[in-house]
Scaffold this active site. Structure first.
Site, PDB file in Angstrom:
ATOM      1  N   SER A   1       0.904   3.800  -3.134  1.00  0.00           N
ATOM      2  CA  SER A   1       0.412   5.136  -2.730  1.00  0.00           C
ATOM      3  C   SER A   1       1.498   6.143  -3.117  1.00  0.00           C
ATOM      4  O   SER A   1       1.208   7.249  -3.570  1.00  0.00           O
ATOM      5  CB  SER A   1      -0.012   5.302  -1.262  1.00  0.00           C
ATOM      6  OG  SER A   1       1.101   5.113  -0.528  1.00  0.00           O
ATOM      7  N   LYS A   2       2.839   5.786  -3.002  1.00  0.00           N
ATOM      8  CA  LYS A   2       3.983   6.928  -3.220  1.00  0.00           C
ATOM      9  C   LYS A   2       3.993   6.793  -4.605  1.00  0.00           C
ATOM     10  O   LYS A   2       4.267   7.774  -5.350  1.00  0.00           O
ATOM     11  CB  LYS A   2       5.113   6.490  -2.467  1.00  0.00           C
ATOM     12  CG  LYS A   2       4.962   6.592  -1.198  1.00  0.00           C
ATOM     13  CD  LYS A   2       4.456   8.181  -0.609  1.00  0.00           C
ATOM     14  CE  LYS A   2       4.704   8.440   0.899  1.00  0.00           C
ATOM     15  NZ  LYS A   2       4.514   9.599   1.303  1.00  0.00           N
TER      16      LYS A   2
ATOM     17  N   ALA B   1       0.921  -1.235   0.110  1.00  0.00           N
ATOM     18  CA  ALA B   1       0.137  -0.066   0.004  1.00  0.00           C
ATOM     19  C   ALA B   1       0.840   1.132   0.073  1.00  0.00           C
ATOM     20  O   ALA B   1       0.623   2.206  -0.593  1.00  0.00           O
ATOM     21  CB  ALA B   1      -0.855  -0.070   1.453  1.00  0.00           C
ATOM     22  N   TYR B   2       2.094   1.337   0.858  1.00  0.00           N
ATOM     23  CA  TYR B   2       2.776   2.464   0.855  1.00  0.00           C
ATOM     24  C   TYR B   2       3.393   2.670  -0.601  1.00  0.00           C
ATOM     25  O   TYR B   2       3.450   3.723  -0.944  1.00  0.00           O
ATOM     26  CB  TYR B   2       3.934   2.316   1.856  1.00  0.00           C
ATOM     27  CG  TYR B   2       4.842   3.239   1.975  1.00  0.00           C
ATOM     28  CD1 TYR B   2       4.496   4.399   3.068  1.00  0.00           C
ATOM     29  CD2 TYR B   2       5.971   3.277   1.449  1.00  0.00           C
ATOM     30  CE1 TYR B   2       5.160   5.590   3.021  1.00  0.00           C
ATOM     31  CE2 TYR B   2       6.953   4.351   1.880  1.00  0.00           C
ATOM     32  CZ  TYR B   2       6.515   5.513   2.663  1.00  0.00           C
ATOM     33  OH  TYR B   2       7.263   6.686   2.784  1.00  0.00           O
ATOM     34  N   SER B   3       4.063   1.584  -1.139  1.00  0.00           N
ATOM     35  CA  SER B   3       4.514   1.549  -2.502  1.00  0.00           C
ATOM     36  C   SER B   3       3.701   2.131  -3.440  1.00  0.00           C
ATOM     37  O   SER B   3       4.103   3.100  -4.199  1.00  0.00           O
ATOM     38  CB  SER B   3       5.343   0.317  -2.813  1.00  0.00           C
ATOM     39  OG  SER B   3       6.253  -0.293  -1.805  1.00  0.00           O
TER      40      SER B   3
END
Length: 249
Positions: free
Chosen positions: A159-160, A155-157
């Site tokens: 989203s960024k 999710a972090y990857s």
């Protein structure tokens, strides 16, 4: 080296500005002659940050994932400080460290809501004020994970990566307006966000950095403040590496 007049007469919004990279950016902008509105979700942290920044800073508590709150904060900031010249969209969360197929759906939605929707909300809210003046600087904080994709951080990857795409799109839309839009892709920087990560994930991130160390908050803030300044006048839609050599593209 700091220039105590670089942001003279400018008003900057810094999201996530009560701690970490955001607070370092806010400190530098104030030191260089600007005024700052800290947008953060922690009222106590906002007040503590304002205490270190002095009278040139105001604070607004909000959730960047909530569009009405962001829209209201933009209007309140412009009313209190007279304009919005700079946005540094730094607020973000990591989410859990686990594989994509075991990732909790609600956690996915929460991370994307803050990291991607939140940046979109803030960009959307400030652009009209910048267009009215014919000047603006937007700096979105992405991550090296958005370029490379970190395992156990889907999710972090994602989203960024979305922040990078949004930056490129908005930068081209505003290219002839006097408003520039760029993003920064830091590798790991030791801030309170590390508390949201597993030690194994922290160790993995360090192993990928050729310089063999984590970045310093001040190093990232220095790049952000150049992108947020008048000096950055012929760069828009750009992605700026600050990763100790991890990903120089």
């Amino acid at each position: 080296m700091a220039d105590d007049t670089r942001f003279a007469g400018r008003v900057a919004v810094v999201t996530g500005g009560a701690a970490g990279i955001g607070l370092a950016v806010a400190r530098r902008i104030v030191a260089e002659g600007g005024r700052v509105a800290i947008w953060d979700r922690d009222p106590a942290a906002i007040e503590a940050a304002r205490g270190t920044l002095g009278p040139e800073a105001v604070g607004i508590a909000l959730d960047v994932a909530d569009w009405p709150e962001v829209d209201a904060a933009a209007h309140a900031t412009a009313e209190r400080l007279g304009s919005i010249d700079v946005l540094v969209a730094s607020a973000g969360i990591t989410g859990p460290n686990t594989t994509t197929w075991t990732y909790p759906v609600e956690e996915w939605r929460r991370v994307v809501a803050v990291n991607l929707d939140g940046v979109f909300h803030c960009d959307k809210a400030v652009v009209p004020f910048m267009l009215e003046k014919g000047y603006g600087r937007i700096v979105n904080i992405a991550s090296i994970a958005g370029k490379e994709g970190n395992p156990n951080a889907p999710a972090y990857s994602a989203s960024k990566a979305g922040v990078i795409g949004l930056t490129k799109s908005l930068g081209k839309e505003l290219a002839k307006t006097g408003v520039t839009v760029n993003c920064v892709t830091p590798a790991a920087v030791r801030t309170a966000i590390f508390e949201q990560m597993s030690q194994a994930h922290i160790d993995f991130m360090l192993s990928k950095i050729p310089m063999g160390r984590f970045g310093a908050i001040e190093e990232v803030a220095a790049l952000i403040c150049w992108l947020a300044s008048e000096e950055c006048s012929f760069t828009t839609g750009g992605v700026f590496d600050v990763s100790g050599g991890r990903a120089t593209y």
